[in-house]
Design a protein around this motif. Structure first.
Motif, PDB file in Angstrom:
ATOM      1  N   TYR A  89     -31.141 -39.699  -4.825  1.00  0.00           N
ATOM      2  CA  TYR A  89     -31.354 -40.949  -4.111  1.00  0.00           C
ATOM      3  C   TYR A  89     -32.362 -41.821  -4.839  1.00  0.00           C
ATOM      4  CZ  TYR A  89     -28.832 -39.717   0.191  1.00  0.00           C
ATOM      5  OH  TYR A  89     -27.865 -39.422   1.116  1.00  0.00           O
ATOM      6  N   VAL A  95     -31.284 -50.244   1.326  1.00  0.00           N
ATOM      7  CA  VAL A  95     -30.644 -51.433   1.892  1.00  0.00           C
ATOM      8  C   VAL A  95     -30.618 -51.302   3.411  1.00  0.00           C
ATOM      9  CG1 VAL A  95     -28.571 -52.862   1.964  1.00  0.00           C
ATOM     10  CG2 VAL A  95     -29.190 -51.658  -0.159  1.00  0.00           C
ATOM     11  N   LEU A 111     -28.602 -47.920   4.001  1.00  0.00           N
ATOM     12  CA  LEU A 111     -27.866 -47.502   2.814  1.00  0.00           C
ATOM     13  C   LEU A 111     -28.864 -47.208   1.699  1.00  0.00           C
ATOM     14  CD1 LEU A 111     -25.672 -49.108   4.475  1.00  0.00           C
ATOM     15  CD2 LEU A 111     -24.613 -49.620   2.269  1.00  0.00           C
ATOM     16  N   THR A 112     -28.613 -46.123   0.990  1.00  0.00           N
ATOM     17  CA  THR A 112     -29.465 -45.765  -0.137  1.00  0.00           C
ATOM     18  C   THR A 112     -28.569 -45.435  -1.328  1.00  0.00           C
ATOM     19  OG1 THR A 112     -31.089 -44.826   1.392  1.00  0.00           O
ATOM     20  CG2 THR A 112     -31.327 -44.270  -0.929  1.00  0.00           C
ATOM     21  N   PRO A 113     -28.822 -46.007  -2.501  1.00  0.00           N
ATOM     22  CA  PRO A 113     -28.006 -45.674  -3.673  1.00  0.00           C
ATOM     23  C   PRO A 113     -28.214 -44.217  -4.077  1.00  0.00           C
ATOM     24  CG  PRO A 113     -29.248 -47.713  -4.016  1.00  0.00           C
ATOM     25  CD  PRO A 113     -29.808 -47.057  -2.790  1.00  0.00           C
ATOM     26  N   LEU A 123     -23.291 -46.186  -3.054  1.00  0.00           N
ATOM     27  CA  LEU A 123     -24.100 -46.422  -1.865  1.00  0.00           C
ATOM     28  C   LEU A 123     -23.719 -45.422  -0.781  1.00  0.00           C
ATOM     29  CD1 LEU A 123     -24.018 -50.337  -1.708  1.00  0.00           C
ATOM     30  CD2 LEU A 123     -25.893 -48.882  -2.486  1.00  0.00           C
ATOM     31  N   ASP A 125     -24.291 -44.588   3.206  1.00  0.00           N
ATOM     32  CA  ASP A 125     -24.751 -45.032   4.523  1.00  0.00           C
ATOM     33  C   ASP A 125     -25.288 -43.796   5.241  1.00  0.00           C
ATOM     34  OD1 ASP A 125     -25.079 -45.938   7.136  1.00  0.00           O
ATOM     35  OD2 ASP A 125     -23.352 -47.283   7.030  1.00  0.00           O
ATOM     36  N   ILE A 179     -21.936 -55.280   4.400  1.00  0.00           N
ATOM     37  CA  ILE A 179     -21.965 -54.334   3.292  1.00  0.00           C
ATOM     38  C   ILE A 179     -20.963 -54.825   2.245  1.00  0.00           C
ATOM     39  CG2 ILE A 179     -21.776 -51.913   2.608  1.00  0.00           C
ATOM     40  CD1 ILE A 179     -22.283 -51.139   5.490  1.00  0.00           C
ATOM     41  N   ILE A 181     -20.346 -54.891  -1.357  1.00  0.00           N
ATOM     42  CA  ILE A 181     -20.824 -54.158  -2.533  1.00  0.00           C
ATOM     43  C   ILE A 181     -20.998 -55.055  -3.757  1.00  0.00           C
ATOM     44  CG2 ILE A 181     -20.236 -52.297  -4.132  1.00  0.00           C
ATOM     45  CD1 ILE A 181     -19.097 -50.766  -1.785  1.00  0.00           C
ATOM     46  N   VAL A 192     -22.393 -49.952  -9.761  1.00  0.00           N
ATOM     47  CA  VAL A 192     -22.214 -49.367  -8.431  1.00  0.00           C
ATOM     48  C   VAL A 192     -20.731 -49.192  -8.153  1.00  0.00           C
ATOM     49  CG1 VAL A 192     -22.697 -49.641  -5.967  1.00  0.00           C
ATOM     50  CG2 VAL A 192     -24.331 -50.499  -7.661  1.00  0.00           C
ATOM     51  N   TYR A 196     -18.233 -47.322  -0.521  1.00  0.00           N
ATOM     52  CA  TYR A 196     -19.438 -46.567  -0.166  1.00  0.00           C
ATOM     53  C   TYR A 196     -19.082 -45.367   0.692  1.00  0.00           C
ATOM     54  CZ  TYR A 196     -19.515 -48.883   4.480  1.00  0.00           C
ATOM     55  OH  TYR A 196     -19.219 -49.343   5.733  1.00  0.00           O
TER      56      TYR A 196
END
Length: 271
Positions: A89, A95, A111-113, A123, A125, A179, A181, A192, A196
């Protein structure tokens, strides 16, 4: 008797009726396509509840662009299927998606990449958190920290949401309403993936402060109702034209003229 139907006026009426009926049939067919599409989505949602997760890259191509770009979107037939992947992460680029409702409460999805071994990210969720008590819809809530080190996530593959909206960075976090992207990717230092992951399971375990985001079925029966409605309207327009034409024919033939008074005195008396 129906020779008047060949007059310019009645030919015009017929043309308008046929055009109107054709448009209604077209709208019915369009709604039928939407019904079939939404039915397919519901079937994928139901199937995803019991299917074994597939590797992320089997369902979602890796992005091929540079930093700040988004990869191709997942194929429609693969959305809402279960996928799994492993990475780390990036807690510096969390986000917050505001205005999200769960159990009739408006809060935030987080949301975290997840940075993968190839250097790209997807991403994730991680779930829904409620707003700050006493705060407003834009007050940032405290966000549980993401696990450090290697993390394996399993969840549903979801396509980027349509629409746009601004993406702002405030207090170290990105904020948005949708969301999207491609828009979020522009704020991130890596390529990215074009879809997601809606988190289902995570190793190490997810923080209990997160509430799972419910997956709602689409209202496909509403579209089916529109199909019936438009096709009925098309049929009614043709029947209506025939009814008006028949009434005009009877009028021209003198069959619907005013009736004379009835001589009740000439009728035999009832016994």
């Amino acid at each position: 008797m129906y020779r008047f139907l060949l007059t310019p006026r009645w030919l015009g009426y017929l043309a308008l009726t046929l055009v109107a009926a054709a448009v209604m049939v077209f709208l019915g067919n369009w709604q039928l396509d939407r019904y079939r599409g939404r039915t397919a989505i519901n079937e994928r949602i139901d199937a995803g509840a019991t299917m074994a997760p597939a590797p992320l890259r089997d369902a979602l191509p890796a992005p091929t662009g540079g930093p700040g770009t988004a990869g191709p979107a997942p194929a429609d037939r693969l959305t809402w299927t279960r996928v799994t992947t492993t990475g780390r992460y990036d807690s510096a680029n969390v986000v917050l998606v505001r205005g999200r409702t769960v159990d009739n409460k408006v809060g935030f999805e987080v949301l975290t990449p997840l940075v993968l071994a190839d250097g790209s990210a997807v991403l994730v969720d991680r779930g829904w958190i409620p707003p700050v008590p006493g705060g407003n819809a834009t007050t940032q809530p405290p966000v549980p920290a993401a696990p450090t080190g290697e993390v394996t996530v399993t969840g549903r593959l979801v396509a980027s949401e349509s629409g746009g909206g601004a993406v702002d960075r405030r207090d170290g976090k990105l904020e948005t309403r949708r969301i999207s992207i491609p828009r979020l990717a522009k704020q991130l230092p890596y390529a990215v993936s074009g879809g997601y992951v809606l988190l289902d399971q995570q190793t190490p375990a997810a923080d209990p402060a997160f509430q799972a985001v419910p997956i709602g079925h689409t209202n496909n029966w509403q579209n089916f109702g529109y199909v019936v409605q438009w096709w009925l309207f098309a049929g009614m327009s043709l029947v209506g034209y025939g009814w008006v034409a028949r009434r005009e024919a009877r009028r021209l033939a003198g069959l619907d003229g005013p009736r004379g008074p009835v001589d009740r005195a000439a009728e035999p008396a009832a016994t």
